[in-house]
Design a protein around this motif. Structure first.
Motif, short mmCIF file in Angstrom:
data_model
loop_
_atom_site.label_atom_id
_atom_site.label_comp_id
_atom_site.label_asym_id
_atom_site.label_seq_id
_atom_site.Cartn_x
_atom_site.Cartn_y
_atom_site.Cartn_z
N THR A 159 -29.71 31.91 111.89
CA THR A 159 -28.34 31.31 112.13
C THR A 159 -28.16 30.13 111.80
N ASP A 160 -28.93 29.13 111.93
CA ASP A 160 -28.79 27.61 111.61
C ASP A 160 -29.02 27.24 110.21
N ALA A 161 -29.33 28.31 109.29
CA ALA A 161 -29.87 28.14 108.08
C ALA A 161 -28.76 27.54 107.21
N PRO A 162 -28.93 26.68 106.42
CA PRO A 162 -28.07 25.83 105.77
C PRO A 162 -27.18 26.57 104.56
N VAL A 163 -27.76 27.85 104.39
CA VAL A 163 -27.06 28.73 103.40
C VAL A 163 -26.22 29.81 104.17
N ALA A 164 -26.38 29.80 105.54
CA ALA A 164 -25.72 31.12 106.31
C ALA A 164 -24.02 30.85 106.02
N GLY A 165 -23.85 31.60 105.56
CA GLY A 165 -22.00 31.75 105.63
C GLY A 165 -21.65 31.14 104.02
N LEU A 166 -22.69 30.90 103.17
CA LEU A 166 -22.11 30.31 101.91
C LEU A 166 -22.42 31.54 100.86
N THR A 167 -21.80 31.58 99.79
CA THR A 167 -21.88 32.52 98.81
C THR A 167 -23.07 31.61 97.95
N LEU A 168 -23.73 32.44 97.06
CA LEU A 168 -24.69 31.97 96.30
C LEU A 168 -24.28 30.84 95.28
N GLN A 169 -22.87 30.76 94.73
CA GLN A 169 -22.58 29.99 94.06
C GLN A 169 -22.28 28.59 94.85
N GLU A 170 -21.81 28.43 96.16
CA GLU A 170 -21.48 27.51 96.95
C GLU A 170 -22.99 26.91 97.27
N ALA A 171 -23.84 27.62 97.35
CA ALA A 171 -25.29 27.24 97.83
C ALA A 171 -25.65 26.35 96.61
N HIS A 181 -24.71 38.36 93.75
CA HIS A 181 -24.16 37.90 92.47
C HIS A 181 -23.41 36.59 92.88
N GLY A 182 -22.95 35.92 92.09
CA GLY A 182 -22.45 34.48 92.56
C GLY A 182 -21.66 34.41 93.69
N ASP A 183 -20.78 35.37 93.94
CA ASP A 183 -20.04 35.61 94.96
C ASP A 183 -20.43 36.08 96.28
N THR A 184 -21.66 36.61 96.18
CA THR A 184 -22.37 37.27 97.24
C THR A 184 -22.69 36.37 98.59
N GLU A 185 -21.90 36.49 99.64
CA GLU A 185 -22.27 35.74 100.81
C GLU A 185 -23.66 35.89 101.45
N ILE A 186 -24.35 34.99 101.93
CA ILE A 186 -25.50 34.98 102.51
C ILE A 186 -25.14 34.70 104.06
#
Length: 260
Positions: free
Chosen positions: A190-202, A227-232
């Motif tokens: 839940t507290d992962a830095p990539v949680a809630g970001l897309t692959l592009q944003e990460a 894909h790039g716009d897939t949210e993690i």
């Protein structure tokens, strides 16, 4: 006793991970008193994730039902008897189903080898009632090799699925490939830095190493091709490929503050 319908799938395609194992351990300890929020707090995921995992374990035939433990001796002194029987190998499964239907029988266990390949647990109001059950079993073509009265019986959860001395870490499975390449599955905290970001944003935030490639994302039983716009999202099971191998800290983006 409650059993779920037999149309559940029993294929081996479902991969049981650390969260599933902890769920099974908790339900074995006390299925009636253990709630999804209680398990969720223990393993540090959401209650919704626990409910989804329980549903999937049922669908794949891993969780087959809830069973009440009853001390029948406290009910008018009823007796619990174990019949150890020899059933013809070719008829064992059919006979086991017939034995299950006999009044007083509460458990039937089929064994692969040995003469006593069918164990039948039965409850009788007295010894005469147990003799009646024994005769009914024998009439089905089963030879009773031995029988004993059961004094006590204890169930304990399967220890390897339970917590150890260390806090639960997100499940990870490593596979080493040719050279230094590795594939790893990791559950996003839940507290992962990539949680809630897309692959592009990460990627723009340099949270992922350049040689790290996310192959698939498993979310609530569905496998996604990212894909790039897939949210993690938190609780996603992410399959990661690293050309140069998984170094210390390479998974921190998925693990959050409790990453080791």
């Amino acid at each position: 006793m409650h059993e779920w319908p037999r149309e559940t799938r029993t294929d081996s395609s479902y991969r049981v991970d650390e969260i599933d194992r902890r769920i099974i351990h908790a339900l074995m300890a006390d299925a009636r008193e253990t709630s999804a929020p209680m398990i969720a707090e223990e393993v540090n995921v959401s209650a919704g994730t626990i409910r989804n995992r329980i549903r999937r374990l049922k669908e794949h035939g891993i969780l087959t039902g809830y069973h009440a433990k009853v001390d029948f001796e406290r009910i008018n002194g009823r007796l619990t008897n174990l019949f150890m029987c020899n059933a013809p190998f070719e008829k064992r499964e059919v006979i086991a189903q017939q034995v299950r239907a006999l009044p007083g029988v509460i458990n039937v266990r089929e064994l692969i080898g040995g003469r006593m390949n069918l164990h039948v647990l039965a409850i009788g109001t007295d010894t005469d009632d147990l003799h009646r059950i024994g005769r009914s079993i024998a009439e089905l073509g089963v030879e009773i090799e031995d029988e004993v009265l059961v004094q006590n019986e204890w169930d304990v959860p399967y220890a390897p699925f339970g917590p150890d001395d260390q806090p639960l870490k997100p499940p990870t499975d490593f596979i080493s490939l040719a050279g230094d390449s590795e594939v790893v599955e990791v559950t996003v905290r839940t507290d992962a830095p990539v949680a809630g970001l897309t692959l592009q944003e990460a990627g723009r935030r340099d949270l992922l190493d350049e040689d790290v490639l996310i192959i698939t994302i498993e979310r609530e039983g569905t496998v996604l091709t990212p894909h790039g716009d897939t949210e993690i999202r938190s609780d996603d099971v992410v399959t990661v490929f690293a050309q140069a191998g998984i170094d210390d800290g390479a998974l921190d983006a998925f693990l959050g503050e409790e990453a080791s």
